[in-house]
Design a protein around this motif. Sequence first.
Motif, PDB file in Angstrom:
ATOM      1  N   TYR A   1       0.840  -1.196   0.000  1.00  0.00           N
ATOM      2  CA  TYR A   1       0.000   0.000   0.000  1.00  0.00           C
ATOM      3  C   TYR A   1       0.871   1.241   0.000  1.00  0.00           C
ATOM      4  CZ  TYR A   1       0.671  -1.053   4.958  1.00  0.00           C
ATOM      5  OH  TYR A   1       1.200  -1.400   6.153  1.00  0.00           O
ATOM      6  N   SER A   2       0.293   2.305  -0.483  1.00  0.00           N
ATOM      7  CA  SER A   2       1.038   3.550  -0.656  1.00  0.00           C
ATOM      8  C   SER A   2       0.438   4.635   0.223  1.00  0.00           C
ATOM      9  CB  SER A   2       0.988   3.969  -2.123  1.00  0.00           C
ATOM     10  OG  SER A   2      -0.362   4.027  -2.523  1.00  0.00           O
ATOM     11  N   THR A   3       0.985   5.828   0.129  1.00  0.00           N
ATOM     12  CA  THR A   3       0.519   6.930   0.978  1.00  0.00           C
ATOM     13  C   THR A   3      -0.960   7.269   0.737  1.00  0.00           C
ATOM     14  OG1 THR A   3       2.757   7.740   0.729  1.00  0.00           O
ATOM     15  CG2 THR A   3       1.216   9.159   1.891  1.00  0.00           C
ATOM     16  N   PRO A   4      -1.428   7.358  -0.512  1.00  0.00           N
ATOM     17  CA  PRO A   4      -2.868   7.621  -0.705  1.00  0.00           C
ATOM     18  C   PRO A   4      -3.731   6.556  -0.029  1.00  0.00           C
ATOM     19  CG  PRO A   4      -1.693   7.644  -2.803  1.00  0.00           C
ATOM     20  CD  PRO A   4      -0.694   7.292  -1.782  1.00  0.00           C
ATOM     21  N   ASP A   5      -3.257   5.304  -0.063  1.00  0.00           N
ATOM     22  CA  ASP A   5      -4.006   4.251   0.618  1.00  0.00           C
ATOM     23  C   ASP A   5      -4.115   4.543   2.099  1.00  0.00           C
ATOM     24  OD1 ASP A   5      -4.103   3.005  -1.797  1.00  0.00           O
ATOM     25  OD2 ASP A   5      -2.433   1.650  -1.374  1.00  0.00           O
ATOM     26  N   LEU A   6      -2.996   4.991   2.686  1.00  0.00           N
ATOM     27  CA  LEU A   6      -2.996   5.320   4.109  1.00  0.00           C
ATOM     28  C   LEU A   6      -4.012   6.409   4.403  1.00  0.00           C
ATOM     29  CD1 LEU A   6       0.639   5.415   5.519  1.00  0.00           C
ATOM     30  CD2 LEU A   6      -1.282   4.063   6.289  1.00  0.00           C
ATOM     31  N   LEU A   7      -4.046   7.414   3.541  1.00  0.00           N
ATOM     32  CA  LEU A   7      -5.001   8.511   3.744  1.00  0.00           C
ATOM     33  C   LEU A   7      -6.428   7.992   3.646  1.00  0.00           C
ATOM     34  CD1 LEU A   7      -3.384  11.507   1.849  1.00  0.00           C
ATOM     35  CD2 LEU A   7      -3.717  11.195   4.307  1.00  0.00           C
ATOM     36  N   ALA A   8      -6.665   7.144   2.626  1.00  0.00           N
ATOM     37  CA  ALA A   8      -8.003   6.570   2.478  1.00  0.00           C
ATOM     38  C   ALA A   8      -8.392   5.807   3.736  1.00  0.00           C
ATOM     39  CB  ALA A   8      -8.027   5.644   1.268  1.00  0.00           C
ATOM     40  N   VAL A   9      -7.414   5.073   4.283  1.00  0.00           N
ATOM     41  CA  VAL A   9      -7.694   4.278   5.480  1.00  0.00           C
ATOM     42  C   VAL A   9      -7.991   5.180   6.668  1.00  0.00           C
ATOM     43  CG1 VAL A   9      -6.518   2.829   7.145  1.00  0.00           C
ATOM     44  CG2 VAL A   9      -6.488   2.212   4.739  1.00  0.00           C
ATOM     45  N   LEU A  10      -7.276   6.305   6.755  1.00  0.00           N
ATOM     46  CA  LEU A  10      -7.532   7.250   7.849  1.00  0.00           C
ATOM     47  C   LEU A  10      -8.954   7.793   7.770  1.00  0.00           C
ATOM     48  CD1 LEU A  10      -4.276   9.330   8.257  1.00  0.00           C
ATOM     49  CD2 LEU A  10      -5.286   7.694   9.826  1.00  0.00           C
TER      50      LEU A  10
END
Lengths: 689, 689
Positions: free
Chosen positions: A268-277
């Motif tokens: 997973y990448s940074t946008p994924d992390l944001l989506a998860v947040l």
Amino acid sequence: MERVGHGNDIESEGGGYVIDGKILQRNSSEVSEREGMIREPLLRNRINTTSQIALIGANVSPIESLDYEYNQAFVAYVGCNLLLAVAAACLCAYVAPAAAGSGIPEVKAYLNGVDANAILAPSTLFVKIFGSIFGVAGGFVVGKEGPMVHTGACIANLLGQGGSRKYHLTWKWLRYFKNDRDRRDLITCGAAAGVAAAFRAPVGGVLFALEEVASWWRSALLWRTFFTTAVVAVVLRGLIEYCRSGKCGLFGQGGLIMFDVSSAMTTYSTPDLLAVLVLGIIGGVFGSLYNYLVDKVLRTYSIINEKGAAFKVLLVIIISLLTSCCSYGLPWLGKCTPCPANLKEPCPTIGRSGNFKNFQCQPGHYNDLASLFLNTNDDAIRNLFSSGTEDEFYISTLLIFFAAIYCLGIITYGIAIPSGLFIPVILAGASYGRFVGTILGPITDLDVGLFALLGAASFLGGTMRMTVSMCVILLELTNDLLMLPLVMLVLLVSKTVADSFNKGVYDQIVKMKGLPYMEAHAEPYMRNLVARDVVSGPLVSFSGVEKVANILHALKMTRHNGFPVVDEPPFSVAPELFGVVLRSHLLVLLKGKRFSKEKVVIGEAILQTFGAFDFAKPGSGKGLKLDDVEIEEEEMEMYVDLHPFTNASPYTVVETMSLAKAAVLFRELGLRHLCVIPKTPGVCSLSLN
Amino acid sequence: MERVGHGNDIESEGGGYVIDGKILQRNSSEVSEREGMIREPLLRNRINTTSQIALIGANVSPIESLDYEYNQAFVAYVGCNLLLAVAAACLCAYVAPAAAGSGIPEVKAYLNGVDANAILAPSTLFVKIFGSIFGVAGGFVVGKEGPMVHTGACIANLLGQGGSRKYHLTWKWLRYFKNDRDRRDLITCGAAAGVAAAFRAPVGGVLFALEEVASWWRSALLWRTFFTTAVVAVVLRGLIEYCRSGKCGLFGQGGLIMFDVSSAMTTYSTPDLLAVLVLGIIGGVFGSLYNYLVDKVLRTYSIINEKGAAFKVLLVIIISLLTSCCSYGLPWLGKCTPCPANLKEPCPTIGRSGNFKNFQCQPGHYNDLASLFLNTNDDAIRNLFSSGTEDEFYISTLLIFFAAIYCLGIITYGIAIPSGLFIPVILAGASYGRFVGTILGPITDLDVGLFALLGAASFLGGTMRMTVSMCVILLELTNDLLMLPLVMLVLLVSKTVADSFNKGVYDQIVKMKGLPYMEAHAEPYMRNLVARDVVSGPLVSFSGVEKVANILHALKMTRHNGFPVVDEPPFSVAPELFGVVLRSHLLVLLKGKRFSKEKVVIGEAILQTFGAFDFAKPGSGKGLKLDDVEIEEEEMEMYVDLHPFTNASPYTVVETMSLAKAAVLFRELGLRHLCVIPKTPGVCSLSLN
């Protein structure tokens, strides 16, 4: 129309319906399930009806011409559900009202020190087991996990009090648990075993007991619960092995890992992390809203439920009808989709479980909404968690399912059936997560199945506010170790967000039920009070050698469970606190009639005249009552030496001690009584429990 | 002869050696490692020597003709190891003696309330990091896990005291941790972060902190440690992603799961269960024997170490020579085996890591003993855990490796280098397990790799006596959820067996070091004592408004950390306990010189004259000393009103309270002082810490 009555199910009638019952599916196969459990001619007849429908459903006839049959199917479906619902409701309403609901709040309160009679009684155990089977089979949006925790605790309690005298089930060797502390430990182990069995998550069980259930923890308890859940795991493992050939119905499904998603991609990448947040934040809001609504609904229901058992059953009937209508009616909104090519699993499925349900569609097509509604809870979750199936569910389907489950979950909790909260929350969360995942599909690499898992985590974090235990349970459910960092993140975010709105759902229920739960941390108002301020009523205390009449009077007049014993001259130089004597011990003492005519100290010798288990803690509600003690007139004027029966080392606080600190002392040591002593001589007692 | 100097390693000199250092391998590549860290002409020269050997090793020449070169290689190997060992030993012996050993016992003692100065000092942190790098690189049989826990705790402590004033690193916003309780929590989080980073096991870290490290736990701490380890997991995950291309040396190896064995078969039958039970029992015996021998060796070493820093270094040199001889000499006993066909990985490996090491064998052959000895610790464990490789290791190989590691592990712990216990125990346990698995091969279906895992579990259970945390750490290390029931069983069996012999290794070390650790449960002898019996020395107490001279005298004469304040007439009717005032607060008070000429109560107003952080808890050893306070002659006769500075709600026990119950109170509430009050008025104080 594969709903009911495929013949091979009848073969499974032979046995093992309790194991079957534990994993009863929610919708599609009540009829065949019901066969296994209730054998009545009436129901036998109905099978013909339904298998007729099934036959028609297999035909390639236009849908319009089947209206009559679909109506019949609807009636059969609703009828079966209603029957099971009424059975569950009657058990709960008439036999053991304490068995309604999840049971986790009650166990939590018990371990906090609330020793209410019915919470862990054998009748509650019985109703919990069968009520839960009927309730889950009856198509309600309820889980079996909470009830299994309660069941585990009930069994532990039964063992802890050496069996049940009422039902003539007693074991001598179980009497070692005849004290409060060991019994509490045993019940904690029972709750852990419940979670371990429900989720097949042994470590999760230990952590659940530690994080959510137990109020008081000691290091030895850690490996004791661990031992318990290890045994659960080994037994489960053995049973699954034994049932591999499919002879235990749905029990072996999923093996030791119920929803294995370990095959999914995990980069997973940074946008994924944001989506998860963002997922976590919204999940937290929905979770706290869920708690808020559950609380409101519970308050409404409690007004109805108070009117009598009949009203309870009526409420259950209404909710059952509503649920049946939703789960039979809403799939009609789903679109028929051709089965995807290159599938390993059968599509559409004709059977109790499966990823693709045919419902009203033509052969070779499936109805995605029916695959969620007319399926077992476990399979619905498995469908939502499944990876590599981006196109299986339409966005509208997920939205409808989410809305329906969210609302049904809220209105179902609180009716008079055993009802767990885990499954509704996981179902709603998973559909929410998959919905978000489908929307974000173009901009994220994460699989929609993983989004469903994270959505479930966010809802669990938002409602139940557990972190470590939820994380480990999800890990053990899905075997997805590489997703651990994301799951942890989502749980923390949603818990933090939700904590800013209200309390966890179990804490709310405990509070709403009026159970005097004692929080781990002191309330802010306590900082401005001292211990003296909360000492209730006039002090009732005994002197070291007390007159029988005084003791009897004190026991009659108050409901205190502990009384301070104060030595006065001539037994001491100045009046001083000797210790605390328990109400239950006084009753045994009075019953034993070891009285003396003179006011003299008799000493330890008197202890020899009692048996080893006379002072043991009896089972809930089984102890001596005041009415059991008969004292004759002449005995009233005699004396009892209380010294040998008094706890000479009670915990004490000075009356000017901050109430907050006294509360911490009370809670951290798991106390039941606390003596408040004044700065100047004289004694008064505070008994918070 | 792939031992040293394959040219491409020199490329990695450029940067990132700290990350490299964290996962330094034990044996084969010290030379290239060393290049990255210490750039001296001397070492540059030696590279030529070794690469010459490497070149010869690659030749297909008969072994006999290479004697001279092998001797040269041996000298280079021993020399490098010795250099690193001496560097580590000098750091430990001369800069920070507290950094020697695992560090877990010290952190455990600190959290129990032992506030020894050097345990968490910045110098300890520095030596711990670099000493651990040198020690692991120097070929010792030591782990990096214990030191990483200590490192985590040190960093937390540094943050908690708002940075280090000595080294001019301070942050204002970190001052929120200026009280004992929050600082303890922060250090617990630091220890959890250490485990999470060392094993890449975030949940394991939380549980380790809970089960082993922390003495005092509160529910809020659970999600705080959880948050810490979640951050660790996300950062680790990010770094691994970043290092995927191999630019961080060995760091990314194994990904987030260090020893993935999830592919192994996981069905097992009753004979397997029995085999596992026996494995657990013997593992427990070996584990407790390990503890016993470590204790004996530590006692011997402490006599040597006390003689001075030079002796410490000498001891390290001896052990280093012995270890080098073993790991270079013993592989000669290994047989050369042809590489198995159809391997995915290269065989024999020429490089820093790999499953099959060439050593002195012909091309296409590997030496199985060299594959264990001349490899990084991580790779050796991976080799032992590897499944489907039944024939890779001979029984004799496993036996030799087990014996060597077991003995070296025991004699290595206690020398003056940072040395973790996890890796030696896991290595010994895994080789023991694989040995048993190979023997039982004909009668069991379990893979030898799984036996190795279970063997490691049995040794861990036998030495460290952790259950849940060990179980989760092993789960997170190996990703083998289906083996969970067996791992739980083995851990429980070995712990139970070992517990009947002696205590856990960390507890033993704490005791041996003479740290006044307070057990969670009361000792049996305490039941026969009352609190009064352990009150030490004559009571020193102050009155509410006390003369400066008296305070100064009391501070000089005693080393108590808390003094009771007793109000006497005219401030109260009878003498009564007002509260407890801390030594540190008295020092601040004297330094601040808020004295009054008359003996009057001044009240809360005086508090306004102090700043918010004046009474904050200073860093370890940074607080005011008595020498810092200068009181002039005339001030000696003045008065201080102690009331505003006194804790008016101290926990108290009555003098006749059972000592066992007082001890429980002390421990469960995490107290530092406890007032013992008499039944008749008058006050005396007990200060156990």
